[in-house]
Design a protein around this motif. Structure first.
Motif, short mmCIF file in Angstrom:
data_model
loop_
_atom_site.label_atom_id
_atom_site.label_comp_id
_atom_site.label_asym_id
_atom_site.label_seq_id
_atom_site.Cartn_x
_atom_site.Cartn_y
_atom_site.Cartn_z
N ILE A 52 45.22 51.66 -2.25
CA ILE A 52 46.62 51.29 -2.48
C ILE A 52 47.28 52.28 -3.44
CG2 ILE A 52 48.13 49.54 -3.50
CD1 ILE A 52 46.11 47.44 -2.50
N ALA A 53 46.56 52.64 -4.51
CA ALA A 53 47.13 53.52 -5.53
C ALA A 53 47.41 54.91 -4.99
CB ALA A 53 46.18 53.59 -6.73
N THR A 54 46.53 55.42 -4.12
CA THR A 54 46.71 56.78 -3.60
C THR A 54 47.57 56.83 -2.35
OG1 THR A 54 44.68 56.58 -2.27
CG2 THR A 54 44.47 57.50 -4.51
N GLY A 55 47.80 55.68 -1.74
CA GLY A 55 48.57 55.66 -0.50
C GLY A 55 47.79 56.15 0.70
N TYR A 56 46.47 56.08 0.63
CA TYR A 56 45.62 56.57 1.73
C TYR A 56 45.75 55.66 2.96
CZ TYR A 56 41.34 57.74 4.29
OH TYR A 56 40.42 58.09 5.26
N VAL A 57 45.88 56.29 4.13
CA VAL A 57 45.92 55.56 5.40
C VAL A 57 44.69 55.97 6.19
CG1 VAL A 57 47.19 55.13 7.53
CG2 VAL A 57 48.44 55.52 5.40
N PRO A 58 43.71 55.07 6.35
CA PRO A 58 42.49 55.43 7.08
C PRO A 58 42.80 55.76 8.53
CG PRO A 58 42.21 53.38 5.84
CD PRO A 58 43.67 53.70 5.83
N ASN A 59 42.15 56.78 9.05
CA ASN A 59 42.26 57.11 10.47
C ASN A 59 41.26 56.24 11.22
OD1 ASN A 59 42.31 58.16 13.04
ND2 ASN A 59 42.55 60.28 12.34
N LEU A 60 41.67 55.01 11.52
CA LEU A 60 40.76 54.06 12.15
C LEU A 60 40.39 54.49 13.55
CD1 LEU A 60 42.37 50.70 10.97
CD2 LEU A 60 40.44 51.93 9.97
N ALA A 61 41.29 55.18 14.24
CA ALA A 61 40.98 55.60 15.60
C ALA A 61 39.75 56.50 15.61
CB ALA A 61 42.18 56.32 16.22
N ALA A 62 39.71 57.48 14.70
CA ALA A 62 38.56 58.38 14.64
C ALA A 62 37.31 57.62 14.20
CB ALA A 62 38.86 59.52 13.67
N SER A 63 37.48 56.73 13.22
CA SER A 63 36.34 55.94 12.75
C SER A 63 35.79 55.06 13.85
CB SER A 63 36.78 55.09 11.55
OG SER A 63 35.73 54.26 11.11
N ASN A 64 36.68 54.48 14.64
CA ASN A 64 36.24 53.59 15.71
C ASN A 64 35.44 54.34 16.76
OD1 ASN A 64 37.62 51.61 14.38
ND2 ASN A 64 39.40 51.65 15.74
N LEU A 65 35.88 55.59 17.06
CA LEU A 65 35.15 56.39 18.04
C LEU A 65 33.74 56.69 17.54
CD1 LEU A 65 37.89 58.92 19.20
CD2 LEU A 65 36.81 57.12 20.58
N ALA A 66 33.63 56.95 16.25
CA ALA A 66 32.33 57.29 15.68
C ALA A 66 31.40 56.09 15.62
CB ALA A 66 32.52 57.88 14.29
N SER A 67 31.95 54.92 15.31
CA SER A 67 31.11 53.74 15.13
C SER A 67 31.00 52.87 16.36
CB SER A 67 31.67 52.88 13.98
OG SER A 67 32.94 52.37 14.33
N ASN A 68 31.83 53.15 17.38
CA ASN A 68 31.89 52.32 18.59
C ASN A 68 32.33 50.90 18.27
OD1 ASN A 68 31.72 52.12 21.41
ND2 ASN A 68 29.67 51.24 21.32
N ARG A 69 33.11 50.74 17.20
CA ARG A 69 33.67 49.44 16.83
C ARG A 69 35.17 49.63 16.61
NH1 ARG A 69 30.38 47.55 11.66
NH2 ARG A 69 31.49 45.60 12.00
N SER A 70 35.96 48.72 17.15
CA SER A 70 37.41 48.83 16.98
C SER A 70 37.93 48.07 15.77
CB SER A 70 38.12 48.30 18.23
OG SER A 70 37.97 46.88 18.34
N MET A 71 37.08 47.18 15.20
CA MET A 71 37.47 46.33 14.08
C MET A 71 38.67 45.47 14.41
SD MET A 71 35.05 47.00 12.11
CE MET A 71 35.50 45.97 10.73
N THR A 72 38.79 45.07 15.68
CA THR A 72 39.86 44.18 16.11
C THR A 72 39.28 43.00 16.89
OG1 THR A 72 40.23 45.37 18.20
CG2 THR A 72 41.53 46.05 16.29
N VAL A 73 40.00 41.90 16.86
CA VAL A 73 39.67 40.72 17.66
C VAL A 73 40.91 40.33 18.44
CG1 VAL A 73 39.15 38.23 17.57
CG2 VAL A 73 37.83 39.84 16.19
N ALA A 74 40.77 40.09 19.73
CA ALA A 74 41.88 39.65 20.57
C ALA A 74 41.96 38.13 20.53
CB ALA A 74 41.68 40.13 22.00
N ALA A 75 43.12 37.60 20.14
CA ALA A 75 43.34 36.16 20.08
C ALA A 75 44.38 35.78 21.12
CB ALA A 75 43.81 35.74 18.68
N ILE A 76 44.02 34.89 22.04
CA ILE A 76 44.92 34.49 23.12
C ILE A 76 45.18 32.99 23.01
CG2 ILE A 76 45.21 34.36 25.62
CD1 ILE A 76 43.43 36.78 25.90
N VAL A 77 46.45 32.64 22.80
CA VAL A 77 46.85 31.24 22.62
C VAL A 77 47.97 30.90 23.61
CG1 VAL A 77 46.22 31.29 20.17
CG2 VAL A 77 48.57 31.80 20.86
#
Length: 364
Positions: free
Chosen positions: A73-98
């Motif tokens: 928060i202090a540095t204003g860093y924005v993680p590049n989740l897209a690149a991280s997701n490709l490396a880890s094979n995890r999207s860190m998302t859950v689809a919720a359908i209601v």
């Protein structure tokens, strides 16, 4: 459809051109981009610890995780989740359908779901089906294209294609708001049939003699259909000799106006009704408001029950007798089941019945 926020989109580099470059315009090279190393220096931890805090926060101590988050928060860093997701094979998302994001019961469940998943770094994609099985199918297909790590779905009845897509994807899935002997994966909920029968039993025990069931029994609202079916089965047993009265507003919306309409239809078609059992608190609320306008005394002239124990149920005059279901807990338990599966802590299928209760108030 609401989507979770992902990492920054990196613009393509400038195309080759003979035109002079405007030196006054900031370029990617001339602007300072906060890096993961900057965060590590600010937090006084290693870059690997920062990376782990973003990708797998459950593997980092609470103290260190909080320290890294403060530095982000202090540095204003924005993680590049897209690149991280490709490396880890995890999207860190859950689809919720209601069925409807505006309904308080589903909103409560989503809050519970997020409460469990957010501390571990997961975000939600949220889609609303509008009680349309074909639209649910479209949402599942679209979400699978975004590679979610898990699915939270209201309901256990789907199109064949939806069921097949979810089974073949092998993505951890939790169906909710109903019980099933053959779930796609895991299920967290309660029996709508048992809950509706309990309301009919309550009406019989209170001495009512002429019950009517009312709702907007849309094609895709399978849970309301189970409540209606339970009513149809229970009436001959609990009210011998009574006709089975069901008032259906068809494709009308789940709103207060439909509740007013259902009251009018019931009074016109079945004036002998002394207790009106609604498929939803929303309809019951509309009927109570309309009854007050028309001078119908509740419960003296007509008793009313609902289903869901929405927040408004306890604020109506008279307060609403209804079926209470653990809305928020459905979300938290489903979130825990998903988290255990997505993190690899277990591969077991979970079938969790959270049950229901009858809340007796002034309306019946």
């Amino acid at each position: 459809m609401t989507a979770a926020v992902t990492g920054p989109v990196t613009a393509p580099g400038p195309a080759a051109t003979d035109e002079p470059v405007d030196a006054s315009r900031p370029t990617r090279r001339s602007t300072h981009v906060v890096t993961l190393d900057d965060v590590a220096r600010h937090a006084q931890v290693s870059p690997q610890t920062v990376s782990r805090s973003i990708r797998a926060p459950e593997q980092v101590s609470v103290h260190t995780l909080e320290r890294v988050r403060r530095s982000i928060i202090a540095t204003g860093y924005v993680p590049n989740l897209a690149a991280s997701n490709l490396a880890s094979n995890r999207s860190m998302t859950v689809a919720a359908i209601v069925p409807d994001v505006s309904a308080s019961v589903f909103a409560d469940a989503l809050h519970g779901l997020e409460e469990v998943l957010a501390p571990s770094g997961y975000h939600l994609f949220i889609g609303s089906t509008g009680y349309r099985p074909d639209h649910e199918e479209d949402l599942v297909r679209a979400f699978l294209g975004r590679r979610p790590d898990g699915f939270f779905i209201v309901g256990t009845t789907h199109t064949d294609r939806t069921t097949r897509m979810l089974q073949e994807s092998r993505v951890p899935t939790v169906e909710t708001w109903e019980m099933s002997e053959t779930p796609i994966d895991s299920v967290v909920g309660f029996s709508n049939r048992d809950a509706a029968r309990a309301v009919v039993q309550y009406a019989a025990d209170r001495g009512y003699r002429h019950p009517t069931f009312a709702g907007s029994l849309q094609t895709g609202d399978f849970r309301a259909a189970r409540r209606r079916d339970a009513f149809i089965e229970a009436v001959p047993e609990l009210f011998p000799g009574e006709p089975v009265r069901v008032v259906d507003s068809g494709t009308q919306k789940v709103d207060l106006d439909t509740g007013r309409l259902l009251l009018h239809m019931t009074r016109s078609l079945h004036p002998e009704t002394d207790v009106l059992l609604f498929a939803s608190d929303v309809f019951a609320a509309g009927a109570i408001l309309e009854a007050a306008r028309r001078g119908i005394r509740i419960p003296d002239d007509l008793a009313v029950t609902g289903f869901g124990d929405f927040e408004l149920a306890r604020h109506l005059l008279p307060t609403l007798t209804t079926v209470s279901v653990p809305n928020r807990r459905i979300g938290t338990v489903a979130g825990t089941v998903l988290l255990d599966r997505m993190s690899g802590r277990t591969s077991d299928v979970s079938i969790v019945d959270l049950d229901f209760s009858i809340v007796a108030r002034e309306s019946a």
